[in-house]
Design a protein around this motif. Sequence first.
Motif, PDB file in Angstrom:
ATOM      1  N   PHE A  82     -11.401  -1.608 -22.149  1.00 46.04           N
ATOM      2  CA  PHE A  82     -11.806  -2.073 -23.470  1.00 46.04           C
ATOM      3  C   PHE A  82     -13.306  -1.912 -23.728  1.00 46.04           C
ATOM      4  O   PHE A  82     -13.807  -2.363 -24.753  1.00 46.04           O
ATOM      5  CB  PHE A  82     -11.307  -3.497 -23.687  1.00 46.04           C
ATOM      6  N   THR A  83     -13.992  -1.226 -22.818  1.00 48.31           N
ATOM      7  CA  THR A  83     -15.352  -0.785 -23.131  1.00 48.31           C
ATOM      8  C   THR A  83     -15.299   0.589 -23.793  1.00 48.31           C
ATOM      9  O   THR A  83     -16.268   1.016 -24.411  1.00 48.31           O
ATOM     10  CB  THR A  83     -16.253  -0.731 -21.876  1.00 48.31           C
ATOM     11  N   VAL A  84     -14.144   1.269 -23.650  1.00 49.41           N
ATOM     12  CA  VAL A  84     -13.950   2.604 -24.232  1.00 49.41           C
ATOM     13  C   VAL A  84     -13.043   2.521 -25.470  1.00 49.41           C
ATOM     14  O   VAL A  84     -13.271   3.220 -26.455  1.00 49.41           O
ATOM     15  CB  VAL A  84     -13.339   3.568 -23.183  1.00 49.41           C
ATOM     16  N   PHE A  85     -12.035   1.686 -25.418  1.00 45.66           N
ATOM     17  CA  PHE A  85     -11.076   1.519 -26.514  1.00 45.66           C
ATOM     18  C   PHE A  85     -11.170   0.093 -27.059  1.00 45.66           C
ATOM     19  O   PHE A  85     -11.425  -0.843 -26.314  1.00 45.66           O
ATOM     20  CB  PHE A  85      -9.645   1.776 -26.023  1.00 45.66           C
ATOM     21  N   LYS A  92     -17.164   2.166 -17.403  1.00 49.03           N
ATOM     22  CA  LYS A  92     -16.897   2.497 -16.000  1.00 49.03           C
ATOM     23  C   LYS A  92     -16.044   3.763 -15.908  1.00 49.03           C
ATOM     24  O   LYS A  92     -16.142   4.505 -14.944  1.00 49.03           O
ATOM     25  CB  LYS A  92     -16.192   1.317 -15.342  1.00 49.03           C
ATOM     26  N   PHE A  93     -15.199   3.973 -16.919  1.00 47.40           N
ATOM     27  CA  PHE A  93     -14.294   5.119 -16.950  1.00 47.40           C
ATOM     28  C   PHE A  93     -14.440   5.838 -18.285  1.00 47.40           C
ATOM     29  O   PHE A  93     -14.748   5.222 -19.298  1.00 47.40           O
ATOM     30  CB  PHE A  93     -12.837   4.674 -16.781  1.00 47.40           C
ATOM     31  N   THR A  94     -14.169   7.127 -18.281  1.00 44.48           N
ATOM     32  CA  THR A  94     -14.184   7.884 -19.530  1.00 44.48           C
ATOM     33  C   THR A  94     -12.837   7.721 -20.229  1.00 44.48           C
ATOM     34  O   THR A  94     -11.840   7.328 -19.611  1.00 44.48           O
ATOM     35  CB  THR A  94     -14.424   9.383 -19.274  1.00 44.48           C
ATOM     36  N   GLN A  95     -12.824   8.075 -21.501  1.00 42.69           N
ATOM     37  CA  GLN A  95     -11.569   8.061 -22.251  1.00 42.69           C
ATOM     38  C   GLN A  95     -10.553   8.980 -21.568  1.00 42.69           C
ATOM     39  O   GLN A  95      -9.383   8.636 -21.447  1.00 42.69           O
ATOM     40  CB  GLN A  95     -11.816   8.502 -23.691  1.00 42.69           C
ATOM     41  N   GLU A  96     -11.006  10.140 -21.113  1.00 47.10           N
ATOM     42  CA  GLU A  96     -10.119  11.102 -20.465  1.00 47.10           C
ATOM     43  C   GLU A  96      -9.500  10.524 -19.195  1.00 47.10           C
ATOM     44  O   GLU A  96      -8.309  10.728 -18.932  1.00 47.10           O
ATOM     45  CB  GLU A  96     -10.866  12.404 -20.141  1.00 47.10           C
ATOM     46  N   ARG A 107      -3.156  -3.654 -17.973  1.00 46.29           N
ATOM     47  CA  ARG A 107      -3.157  -4.069 -16.563  1.00 46.29           C
ATOM     48  C   ARG A 107      -2.706  -2.917 -15.654  1.00 46.29           C
ATOM     49  O   ARG A 107      -3.302  -2.667 -14.612  1.00 46.29           O
ATOM     50  CB  ARG A 107      -2.253  -5.286 -16.378  1.00 46.29           C
ATOM     51  N   GLU A 108      -1.651  -2.206 -16.080  1.00 49.03           N
ATOM     52  CA  GLU A 108      -1.147  -1.091 -15.252  1.00 49.03           C
ATOM     53  C   GLU A 108      -2.144   0.062 -15.229  1.00 49.03           C
ATOM     54  O   GLU A 108      -2.350   0.694 -14.188  1.00 49.03           O
ATOM     55  CB  GLU A 108       0.216  -0.619 -15.763  1.00 49.03           C
ATOM     56  N   SER A 139      -8.966  -0.894 -10.743  1.00 51.98           N
ATOM     57  CA  SER A 139      -9.867  -1.748 -11.499  1.00 51.98           C
ATOM     58  C   SER A 139      -9.051  -2.833 -12.179  1.00 51.98           C
ATOM     59  O   SER A 139      -7.820  -2.864 -12.079  1.00 51.98           O
ATOM     60  CB  SER A 139     -10.596  -0.897 -12.544  1.00 51.98           C
ATOM     61  N   SER A 140      -9.731  -3.672 -12.900  1.00 50.84           N
ATOM     62  CA  SER A 140      -9.047  -4.615 -13.780  1.00 50.84           C
ATOM     63  C   SER A 140      -8.818  -3.904 -15.113  1.00 50.84           C
ATOM     64  O   SER A 140      -9.225  -2.754 -15.300  1.00 50.84           O
ATOM     65  CB  SER A 140      -9.910  -5.858 -13.989  1.00 50.84           C
TER      66      SER A 140
END
Length: 189
Positions: free
Chosen positions: A45-48, A6-10, A31-32, A39-40
């Motif tokens: 954790f789809t990127v890292f 959903k988000f890039t590493q950057e 969480r923060e 988002s949650s």
Amino acid sequence: MPPKAKFTQEEIIKAAMQIVREQGMEAVTSREIGRRLNSSACPIFTVFQNMDEVNAALIAAIRSLYREYIREGLSQQLAFQGVGTAYIKFAQNEPKFFQLLFMTELENLTGIDHILAVIDENYNEISRSVKEPYNLTKEEADRLYQHLWVYTHGIATLCATKVCTFTDKEIRERMKEIFISLLKNIKGA
């Protein structure tokens, strides 16, 4: 097939950097970061793989920003003064980043030359910026750099912790005065 990120590493690291800027490294949690991205924590954790990976990428991004300051300093006519000023500017502009990189306790390090080489990957380039223009030996250049770093680190720490502030002019004048004094001492020794 793994879920699409959903988000890039950057984007994740940019959010984490903003958290550090505002609250310090201890506030960086999945969480923060998720909250900052509206988002949650799950999409992180789809990127890292884990928060250790996030933190490593975060530190690398902060070091990269610091390198930009040092490159700018090295490009000045008086490169060594430029580097010292850039170091202090980094502390003034990014106090939490400065504290994270240069005011975090390190274990099992002895000797200032070893410490500087560990905490600042620009050590050799900065040392050369003194050695060549002033016709110093490597040992003299390293000694001058080490003394100036202690002085510069003191000013930067005062700025990063908001104990006091200095104008650009005051920083340049102080750097010049201490540099000339140390250079005369080293050349006369």
